[in-house]
Design a protein around this motif. Structure first.
Motif, short mmCIF file in Angstrom:
data_model
loop_
_atom_site.label_atom_id
_atom_site.label_comp_id
_atom_site.label_asym_id
_atom_site.label_seq_id
_atom_site.Cartn_x
_atom_site.Cartn_y
_atom_site.Cartn_z
N THR A 94 1.35 0.84 7.16
CA THR A 94 1.87 0.78 5.79
C THR A 94 0.91 1.47 4.81
OG1 THR A 94 0.81 -1.35 5.35
CG2 THR A 94 3.06 -1.40 6.21
N GLN A 95 -0.35 1.57 5.17
CA GLN A 95 -1.31 2.28 4.32
C GLN A 95 -1.27 3.76 4.72
OE1 GLN A 95 -4.76 -0.50 5.15
NE2 GLN A 95 -5.08 -0.06 2.97
N LEU A 102 -5.67 -6.34 2.49
CA LEU A 102 -4.34 -6.35 1.87
C LEU A 102 -3.90 -7.74 1.44
CD1 LEU A 102 -2.67 -3.72 4.20
CD2 LEU A 102 -3.55 -3.39 1.88
N ALA A 147 1.31 -3.34 -7.91
CA ALA A 147 0.55 -3.57 -6.67
C ALA A 147 0.26 -2.27 -5.95
CB ALA A 147 1.32 -4.52 -5.76
N GLU A 151 -14.49 -2.79 -1.06
CA GLU A 151 -13.08 -3.16 -0.91
C GLU A 151 -12.45 -2.61 0.37
OE1 GLU A 151 -10.84 -4.86 -3.16
OE2 GLU A 151 -12.66 -5.59 -4.11
N PHE A 152 -12.87 -1.40 0.76
CA PHE A 152 -12.17 -0.74 1.86
C PHE A 152 -13.08 -0.39 3.05
CE2 PHE A 152 -9.74 0.20 -2.03
CZ PHE A 152 -8.55 -0.41 -1.68
N GLU A 181 6.17 -5.87 -10.55
CA GLU A 181 5.00 -6.38 -9.82
C GLU A 181 4.69 -5.49 -8.61
OE1 GLU A 181 4.62 -10.72 -8.82
OE2 GLU A 181 4.46 -9.89 -6.81
N ARG A 235 -7.90 9.38 -2.09
CA ARG A 235 -6.51 9.15 -2.50
C ARG A 235 -6.45 8.82 -4.00
NH1 ARG A 235 -2.33 10.29 1.06
NH2 ARG A 235 -3.28 9.06 2.72
N ILE A 245 -13.26 -0.54 -9.52
CA ILE A 245 -13.25 -0.86 -8.08
C ILE A 245 -14.49 -0.30 -7.38
CG2 ILE A 245 -11.98 1.23 -7.40
CD1 ILE A 245 -10.40 -0.55 -5.43
N LEU A 305 -13.14 -7.48 5.44
CA LEU A 305 -12.18 -6.36 5.42
C LEU A 305 -10.90 -6.69 6.18
CD1 LEU A 305 -14.80 -3.54 5.88
CD2 LEU A 305 -13.53 -4.06 3.80
N MET A 359 -8.97 1.47 -11.31
CA MET A 359 -8.62 0.12 -10.86
C MET A 359 -9.67 -0.93 -11.20
SD MET A 359 -6.80 1.06 -7.24
CE MET A 359 -8.02 2.26 -6.75
N ASP A 360 -9.91 -1.10 -12.47
CA ASP A 360 -10.82 -2.16 -12.94
C ASP A 360 -12.23 -2.02 -12.39
OD1 ASP A 360 -8.93 -3.37 -14.46
OD2 ASP A 360 -8.48 -4.97 -13.03
N ASN A 419 -2.43 -0.35 -7.74
CA ASN A 419 -3.72 -1.04 -7.64
C ASN A 419 -4.24 -1.12 -6.21
OD1 ASN A 419 -5.82 -2.40 -8.99
ND2 ASN A 419 -4.98 -4.39 -8.40
N GLN A 420 -3.56 -0.45 -5.28
CA GLN A 420 -3.94 -0.46 -3.87
C GLN A 420 -4.04 -1.87 -3.29
OE1 GLN A 420 -6.79 2.28 -2.28
NE2 GLN A 420 -6.24 3.92 -3.68
N GLU A 421 -3.19 -2.78 -3.81
CA GLU A 421 -3.14 -4.11 -3.21
C GLU A 421 -2.31 -4.09 -1.94
OE1 GLU A 421 -1.38 -6.50 -6.30
OE2 GLU A 421 -2.76 -5.63 -7.76
N LEU A 422 -1.37 -3.17 -1.88
CA LEU A 422 -0.47 -3.02 -0.73
C LEU A 422 -0.42 -1.55 -0.35
CD1 LEU A 422 2.60 -5.14 -1.87
CD2 LEU A 422 1.06 -5.70 0.00
N GLY A 423 -0.08 -1.29 0.92
CA GLY A 423 0.19 0.08 1.30
C GLY A 423 1.60 0.46 0.87
N GLY A 424 1.84 1.75 0.76
CA GLY A 424 3.17 2.21 0.38
C GLY A 424 3.07 3.47 -0.45
N HIS A 425 4.19 3.93 -0.94
CA HIS A 425 4.25 5.22 -1.64
C HIS A 425 4.76 5.01 -3.06
CE1 HIS A 425 3.61 6.98 2.30
NE2 HIS A 425 4.57 6.18 2.74
#
Lengths: 434, 264
Positions: free
Chosen positions: B162-163, B41, A45, A253-254, A41, A264, A248, B37, A245-246, A48-54
């Motif tokens: 985190t982004q 997240l 995520a 979204e952003f 999961e 990105r 997007i 916005l 991403m479906d 799908n850019q639901e969360l930040g991270g690498h």
């Protein structure tokens, strides 16, 4: 914390807080290709850019992210993405924004590789460019077509040192509903923060003043977050459904970071112009001293201008700080701390005298870089700009005798002595030729 | 998605998934001078886990048209009208800051419609000092800058995000600047004038989770704790060191807490 941190503090700290487990004060080098997911999961995520991270270093990396967050903070942008070089930054930014049959209006007075990309490479993919003198505001406006997707230029042109009126060109771009993208390598955020004047996207070669040490190649694209991608129908892959991403909609979204999200998701994902974590680390070491180095660059440049302007072997000197430069007043207004540490000049005796000078300096280095801590010299017509046409050379204001000097941080007396010695060598050769 | 309400086009973020209306929704309510916005997240995170997410831009905010509303009570009534027009029978409301006031007011006045509450960085009253109120009217850019600065905690001021590559302060400023120029002023006035929070809290029996920020300079922690203590069926989580913009600053912990709460 009583307010926002200032430039010098951000140069040292932005983007990094020591982690709780190890407490490493320096930014760690995360030399890894990939990252262990917590579970399926979590993996989904991140994709799908639901969360930040690498998830994979081609897309992002913790060390590189510190560099990105630091440059975003220094520029006052919403986000930045680092790339393997400045040219990777420019090429990817263009390809993220433009599609086949799109058009760009660009300054005609720029770095040779920038011109080559726009003039010779991108047309093969259906993206064309109209080149305009950056001081010709009416010409820039007139060159905009219905399919124009951006205005592009350099704040301080390389190597002609033409100055672009960022605020005026930003107004033209705003009126046309297109972004203004600028190569800000020569000015760095220490001299000018173009987002405050209405620019929308900034390109950097981090290899130059921001790194400053000449040990690592890198680039960055900084997103000002100040362009409304949904104001017209010119950017359907940002403000409309995107295949990723479906379907997007990055704009919805952003919001202000829509361009970065697409950069990105598409630019890094599909083109892969990633900066290595070790190079990011090297560039971060340079960034820590950017304010100190820039002040010294400006001090030595002022001394060098006085020296060259008063030297009887120098035929001409060009720098925006000199009163006879056409962009002098504009440069003073936009960049009160100085207009960069590149000087171009020609010697009496023309190209031959210049060649002797370049081959005679001992302290200054003859090489194809600028913005190093060390003083550098080169002959653009036979090197950095040798691949552009004679017409483009003339259009770019480049003469055959031009020497490009990147003023370094050495004790000025030593640079001056080195130049005096090389000038004497050039004079001796001219005399021998009669 | 776009939705017409009272002849105004309203933008509602659904987390990148079509809104599958089965009569229930997870509704995310933004704070003063913010918009959908705020929930970047959260909206995608919950939508892709099967929750029917609605994160509306209130009138005059984000991508919605119309004039910003001028009282918390009007915002709560507008929210219920929005749910009616979307044929959403019941909703879990998750509010941030001013959104908490709207959620509390709606839950107290329309108990049959609101099943549970998530209150993030909130309080039962959010008084606004006169200087900021004046600034929001006479010097909007300055007010946005000040609120963005106060609204973020120590790590956000260090741009530790985190982004990858993102700046909290840069993004926060641009987000607020994208709203109608009256949005912040009206929101701050509405917060300042709202005095029914304590009374409303006594009427709320639905389950509530309060997620509070330890370094909150906008709605100080002690007011958040007082809010939690005033709600009979509440639990609270305090995220030490975090600033007011919890949904962006500590998304993983906020999402984890909310998800656990929604599962009970």
């Amino acid at each position: 914390m009583s307010g926002d941190y200032k430039f010098d503090t951000l140069s040292l700290h932005a983007g990094h807080v020591p982690d709780e487990r190890h407490g490493s004060r320096a930014v760690p080098i995360h030399q890894t290709t990939s990252y262990v997911f917590q579970n399926t999961e979590h993996a989904a995520a991140l994709y799908n850019q639901e969360l930040g991270g690498h998830l994979y270093t081609r897309i992002s990396n913790p060390t590189v992210a510190v560099l990105e967050q630091r440059i975003a903070a220094l520029e006052g942008g919403v986000a930045a993405t680092a790339t393997a070089s400045g040219m990777a930054a420019l090429a990817t930014a263009v390809l993220v924004l433009c599609s086949q049959d799109d058009h760009i209006v660009s300054s005609s007075r720029m770095y040779g590789a920038n011109i080559n990309l726009l003039e010779n490479t991108l047309p093969r993919f259906g993206i064309t460019t109209s080149f305009v003198d950056p001081s010709d505001l009416a010409g820039i406006e007139k060159a905009i077509k219905p399919n124009t997707k951006m205005i592009f230029g350099e704040v301080i042109g390389n190597p002609g040192l033409d100055i672009m009126d960022v605020e005026a060109v930003a107004k033209i771009a705003d009126k046309a509903g297109i972004p203004l993208m600028l190569d800000c390598t020569f000015n760095t955020p220490w001299l000018l923060k173009p987002f405050t004047l209405g620019a929308n996207i900034i390109i950097h070669s981090l290899t130059k003043w921001i790194g400053g040490h000449g040990v690592a190649i890198g680039g960055a694209v900084v997103d000002g977050g100040n362009f409304d991608w949904g104001q017209n129908d010119k950017f359907p892959t940002i403000a409309g459904p995107h295949y990723a991403m479906d379907g997007i909609n990055f704009y919805e979204e952003f919001g202000p970071a829509a361009f970065t999200a697409k950069f990105r998701a598409e630019g890094m994902y599909n083109f892969g112009p990633s900066l290595s974590p070790t190079n990011a680390f090297h560039i971060l070491q340079g960034m820590e001293t950017l304010p100190l180095r820039m002040q010294r660059h400006m001090d030595n440049t002022a001394k060098m201008l006085a020296f060259l302007s008063g030297h009887d072997q120098v035929a001409w000197v060009r720098h925006p700080s000199l009163a006879d430069h056409p962009g002098h007043e504009l440069a003073k207004r936009m960049m009160p701390r100085g207009a960069g540490s590149i000087i171009v000049f020609g010697l009496k005796g023309g190209r031959d005298a210049g060649r002797t000078f370049i081959e005679s300096v001992e302290l200054a280095s003859h090489l194809a870089n600028v913005g190093d801590a060390k003083t550098l010299v080169i002959h653009p017509a036979s090197t950095t700009h040798s691949h552009i046409s004679a017409e483009a050379m003339i259009e770019g204001g480049l003469s055959d005798d031009m020497i490009r000097l990147s003023v370094g941080l050495e004790d000025f007396d030593d640079i001056k002595a080195d130049f005096e010695m090389a000038f004497r060598a050039a004079a001796k050769q001219q005399k021998a030729r009669g | 998605m776009k939705h017409q309400l009272f002849d105004t086009s309203i933008h509602i973020a659904t987390g990148g998934r079509p809104f599958a209306n089965d009569g229930q929704a997870l509704v995310l309510l933004h704070g003063s001078g913010q918009n959908h916005l705020t929930w970047v997240l959260q909206s995608r995170y919950f939508a892709y886990r099967g929750f029917p997410v609605l994160a509306p831009d209130f009138p005059g905010h984000g991508l919605s048209g119309g004039t910003p509303l001028d009282s918390i009570e009007a915002m709560a009534a507008w929210l219920i009208a929005l749910l009616d027009s979307l044929e959403v029978k019941t909703a879990c409301l998750v509010g941030h800051s001013q959104g908490c006031l709207v959620a509390i007011d709606a839950a107290a006045r329309y108990p049959s419609r609101i099943t549970r509450l998530g209150l993030i960085a909130g309080a039962l009253a959010i008084p606004v000092n006169d200087q900021l109120l004046t600034m929001s009217d006479k010097a909007l850019a300055k007010a946005i800058s000040v609120m963005t600065s106060w609204g973020h905690g120590p790590m956000a001021h260090m741009h530790d995000n985190t982004q990858p590559g993102h700046s909290f302060l840069g993004y926060g400023n641009r987000l607020m600047a994208s709203n109608n120029e009256m949005a912040l002023r009206n929101d701050l006035m509405a917060c300042n004038q709202y005095s029914a929070g304590q009374d409303a809290a006594t009427k709320i029996t639905q389950p509530v989770i309060c997620i509070l920020a330890g370094a909150d300079r906008m709605t100080p922690l002690k007011h958040g704790i007082a809010m939690a203590n005033s709600l009979v069926n509440s639990q609270k989580i305090i995220l030490a060191g975090a600033g007011h913009m919890l949904p962006a600053e500590r998304p993983a912990e906020v999402n984890h807490a909310l998800r656990g709460f929604l599962a009970t």
